[in-house]
Design a protein around this motif. Structure first.
Motif, PDB file in Angstrom:
ATOM      1  N   PRO A  85       0.800  -1.232   0.000  1.00 20.88           N
ATOM      2  CA  PRO A  85       0.000   0.000   0.000  1.00 20.88           C
ATOM      3  C   PRO A  85       0.829   1.276   0.000  1.00 20.88           C
ATOM      4  O   PRO A  85       0.459   2.248  -0.665  1.00 20.88           O
ATOM      5  N   ALA A  86       1.943   1.285   0.700  1.00 21.54           N
ATOM      6  CA  ALA A  86       2.759   2.498   0.773  1.00 21.54           C
ATOM      7  C   ALA A  86       3.342   2.888  -0.570  1.00 21.54           C
ATOM      8  O   ALA A  86       3.752   4.031  -0.770  1.00 21.54           O
ATOM      9  N   ALA A  94      -4.742   0.723  -6.930  1.00 31.68           N
ATOM     10  CA  ALA A  94      -5.680   1.037  -5.851  1.00 31.68           C
ATOM     11  C   ALA A  94      -6.973   0.248  -6.022  1.00 31.68           C
ATOM     12  O   ALA A  94      -7.518  -0.308  -5.061  1.00 31.68           O
ATOM     13  N   ALA A  95      -7.461   0.180  -7.267  1.00 30.61           N
ATOM     14  CA  ALA A  95      -8.730  -0.484  -7.529  1.00 30.61           C
ATOM     15  C   ALA A  95      -8.672  -1.979  -7.246  1.00 30.61           C
ATOM     16  O   ALA A  95      -9.567  -2.541  -6.613  1.00 30.61           O
ATOM     17  N   ILE A  96      -7.607  -2.626  -7.706  1.00 33.21           N
ATOM     18  CA  ILE A  96      -7.536  -4.082  -7.599  1.00 33.21           C
ATOM     19  C   ILE A  96      -7.322  -4.540  -6.156  1.00 33.21           C
ATOM     20  O   ILE A  96      -7.605  -5.695  -5.813  1.00 33.21           O
ATOM     21  N   THR A  97      -6.857  -3.645  -5.289  1.00 32.20           N
ATOM     22  CA  THR A  97      -6.586  -4.025  -3.903  1.00 32.20           C
ATOM     23  C   THR A  97      -7.717  -3.679  -2.939  1.00 32.20           C
ATOM     24  O   THR A  97      -7.616  -3.970  -1.748  1.00 32.20           O
ATOM     25  N   PRO A 172       1.821   8.085  -2.171  1.00 35.36           N
ATOM     26  CA  PRO A 172       1.569   9.469  -1.750  1.00 35.36           C
ATOM     27  C   PRO A 172       2.521   9.902  -0.648  1.00 35.36           C
ATOM     28  O   PRO A 172       2.962   9.078   0.164  1.00 35.36           O
ATOM     29  N   ARG A 173       2.805  11.185  -0.603  1.00 36.15           N
ATOM     30  CA  ARG A 173       3.755  11.702   0.385  1.00 36.15           C
ATOM     31  C   ARG A 173       3.131  12.790   1.267  1.00 36.15           C
ATOM     32  O   ARG A 173       3.838  13.565   1.905  1.00 36.15           O
ATOM     33  N   TYR A 174       1.818  12.824   1.318  1.00 35.45           N
ATOM     34  CA  TYR A 174       1.159  13.839   2.132  1.00 35.45           C
ATOM     35  C   TYR A 174       1.532  13.698   3.604  1.00 35.45           C
ATOM     36  O   TYR A 174       1.932  14.667   4.257  1.00 35.45           O
ATOM     37  N   ARG A 222      -5.574   4.380  -0.883  1.00 34.21           N
ATOM     38  CA  ARG A 222      -5.043   3.024  -0.741  1.00 34.21           C
ATOM     39  C   ARG A 222      -3.596   3.056  -0.280  1.00 34.21           C
ATOM     40  O   ARG A 222      -3.102   2.116   0.337  1.00 34.21           O
ATOM     41  N   GLY A 223      -2.896   4.135  -0.539  1.00 42.96           N
ATOM     42  CA  GLY A 223      -1.510   4.280  -0.102  1.00 42.96           C
ATOM     43  C   GLY A 223      -1.346   4.289   1.397  1.00 42.96           C
ATOM     44  O   GLY A 223      -0.218   4.163   1.905  1.00 42.96           O
ATOM     45  N   TYR A 224      -2.451   4.434   2.147  1.00 49.37           N
ATOM     46  CA  TYR A 224      -2.390   4.443   3.609  1.00 49.37           C
ATOM     47  C   TYR A 224      -3.167   3.275   4.220  1.00 49.37           C
ATOM     48  O   TYR A 224      -3.532   3.302   5.399  1.00 49.37           O
TER      49      TYR A 224
END
Length: 585
Positions: A85-86, A94-97, A172-174, A222-224
């Motif tokens: 995810p990271a 994102a969609a497939i996970t 993402p790096r937010y 999804r990155g988080y």
């Protein structure tokens, strides 16, 4: 030429009570089946609320008529470059996970594809304090990993601390920018915690260095999604993440296929987002758009139970399929929020006149025709999509007047710059349609006085390749839709100078003092109307520098098999909602 790198469709509000999501449907009912030809410019925004605690409580609302059992198949071009995810910053990944990865918050999709922000693993969508500088989330009871172990607060802390590890090069790096003390932190693997992530009982509190009224939307990316601390295999986690959703990875043949089976330890009572009707998902890779479209048209065997995450109706079949009453009921049409553009490497092509010449020469009309015409895309003249708040209409390079390009104007600029014969190395994704577009671009630019070298790059690793600072390319195809439809999530990650880094998304490597100052100033404007004007001005400012060539805004047309039930749009992941599908008996 690809799904956009960005995927989420949320519009930020200062308050956490509600926000707005882009209406991405061609018709008012969200089905995309009204028979009308959609236009990006004609789409509107609608309001979406942040859900309550009750909205966050499972199980998910049942789909009328859905039945359990069977297998859903996919026909797609390529495997996933990332599944950790990271590292996920691509809409297909994102969609497939969605069926296997859960985060603190997420999106509850209704029957028409509309979304509400809710707590996913958290009991609700979060509590904001200190004007948005402090956010807290409480973990639900009874949430488990695929091995039956409880999801713990150690897992929560570990998930967000590992974002800072050196092997996390994409995604993402937010949070890395917003968490207090994040600068210089190297991750949890040497036993050091980040003090701005505070754990007490089943509650995690994040302390930010700036007010973020949209933080609960950010962690829905999804990155988080959460990572199992015990099973964190660092770099290897990218190939086989541990599941907390209704499905888990059963088998994976990189580049060929991946199979999900049921995760027996997932409790639907803890999940208001996901239904789990099929027994199995079998994702098949290696199918070009034309091949998958023809199989959908034939509609035989397992293909009757097939859909696509990435593949859309092939341009060669758009007219045949979209006008045929037999096929029309098996097509989902949606306007996307993305803009596809070609970043120009400003470190390699340093003269703005040369970059402007590229824009003037661009054959937008021919490229639109190759993609399937107006039914599949709308010509872009700006970085902002017309459906994003802050969009200002302008056309600095006369694309709408001269759709074939203006080679005379382009060549005059090259001559003025003393750069006739300028070499351009252009990268594009490996697909049949991309090759056709690349040829058209090469011909148009060479007619304007450039010398063009085209290079194909494998589609599954394309964004990893172009995200390298020393990638060897002058231009490449890319796309971006906002994490939420506001200027910050378009212009900070893609055009602000601090984001020029390996693995970053400032693909043009633009580090312009005036642009940087404008982005910083716009980020602090609280009044939405004034902020929107500022972001629109930044769009124009970047286009005056000609740091990219806007190409098109997509209109998605997905075809699917006759025995796939309840095909709706997932507006949070810009794809078919996988967890709403069922296999018809």
């Amino acid at each position: 030429m690809s799904f956009s790198r960005r995927n989420f469709l949320i519009a930020t509000g200062v308050a956490a009570a509600s926000t707005s999501v882009l209406s991405a449907c061609s018709s008012g009912d969200g089905s995309g089946k009204s028979g009308k030809v959609p236009t990006v410019s004609g789409s509107k925004t609608v309001k979406i609320d942040v859900g309550t605690k009750a909205d966050s409580t499972g199980p998910a609302t049942e789909v009328t008529g859905a039945v359990k059992g069977g297998t859903i198949w996919s026909l797609d071009q390529f495997d996933m470059d990332h599944m950790d995810p990271a590292q996920i910053y691509n809409s297909t990944e994102a969609a497939i996970t969605v069926p296997i990865l859960r985060g603190l918050t997420g999106y509850k999709i209704d029957d028409k594809g509309g979304a509400v922000l809710v707590g996913d693993l958290a009991t609700d969508a979060g509590t904001m304090k200190d004007g948005g500088k402090t956010w807290s989330f409480t973990l639900k009871d009874g949430v488990k990993w695929e091995d039956g172990s409880e999801i713990s607060m150690d897992d929560v802390r570990h998930t967000f601390e590992r974002l800072f590890a050196s092997f996390i090069t994409e995604g993402p790096r937010y949070l890395q920018n917003w968490l207090v003390g994040g600068k210089g932190y190297k991750g949890p693997y040497e036993g050091k915690h980040l003090d701005s992530i505070e754990v007490s009982g089943k509650t995690v509190t994040f302390h930010l260095n700036e007010p973020r009224g949209d933080f609960n939307f950010t962690v829905a990316m999804r990155g988080y999604a959460l990572v199992n601390k015990k099973h964190d295999t660092k770099e290897k986690y990218d190939k086989h993440p541990f599941s907390s959703g209704p499905y888990k990875i059963d088998s994976r043949k990189i580049g060929k296929s991946m199979t999900y089976v049921r995760n027996e330890h997932w409790d639907p009572k803890t999940d208001s987002i996901r239904n789990a009707y099929p027994d199995k998902f079998v994702f098949q890779f290696g199918f070009q758009n034309l091949a998958s479209t023809d199989r959908y048209i034939s509609d035989r065997g397992n293909d009757q139970y097939a859909m696509s995450i990435f593949n859309e109706v092939a341009p060669e079949r758009v007219a045949q399929v979209l006008t045929n009453a037999k096929y029309k009921p098996r097509i989902l049409t949606q306007v996307d929020t993305a803009t596809y553009y070609w970043p120009i490497n400003t470190k390699r092509i340093t003269d703005p006149k040369v970059r402007q010449a590229i824009n003037f020469a661009w054959p937008v009309q021919q490229l639109q025709t190759i993609r399937g015409g107006a039914a599949s895309s709308e010509i872009a003249t700006t970085i902002f999509s017309p459906v994003t708040p802050g969009y200002h209409k302008f056309d600095l390079y006369g694309k709408l007047q001269k759709g074939g390009g203006d080679p005379v104007k382009a060549k005059a600029l090259l001559k003025e710059a003393g750069k006739l014969g300028q070499k351009l190395v252009i990268a594009y994704q490996q697909s049949d349609n991309s090759v056709k577009q690349a040829v058209a671009i090469k011909n148009a630019l060479e007619a304007a006085g450039f010398k063009v070298v085209n290079k194909q790059v494998d589609k599954s690793t394309f964004y990893s390749q172009i995200s390298k600072l020393d990638n060897g390319y002058d231009m490449f195809a890319a796309g971006w839709s906002p994490d939420w439809p506001a200027g910050y999530s378009v212009f900070f990650p893609c055009w602000e100078g601090s984001q020029v880094m390996d693995g970053g998304t400032n693909w043009s490597q633009l580090d312009n003092t005036s642009v940087n100052k404008a982005v910083a100033a716009a980020s602090k404007i609280a009044d939405p109307d004034k902020a929107n004007k500022a972001w629109g001005d930044i769009d124009r400012q970047i286009m005056e520098l000609a740091a990219c060539v806007p190409d098109y805004h997509p209109i998605r047309n997905w075809m699917y098999g006759s025995k796939v039930g309840h095909v709706v749009y997932d507006s949070a992941n810009t794809c078919i909602a996988l967890c709403k599908l069922y296999a018809k008996k």
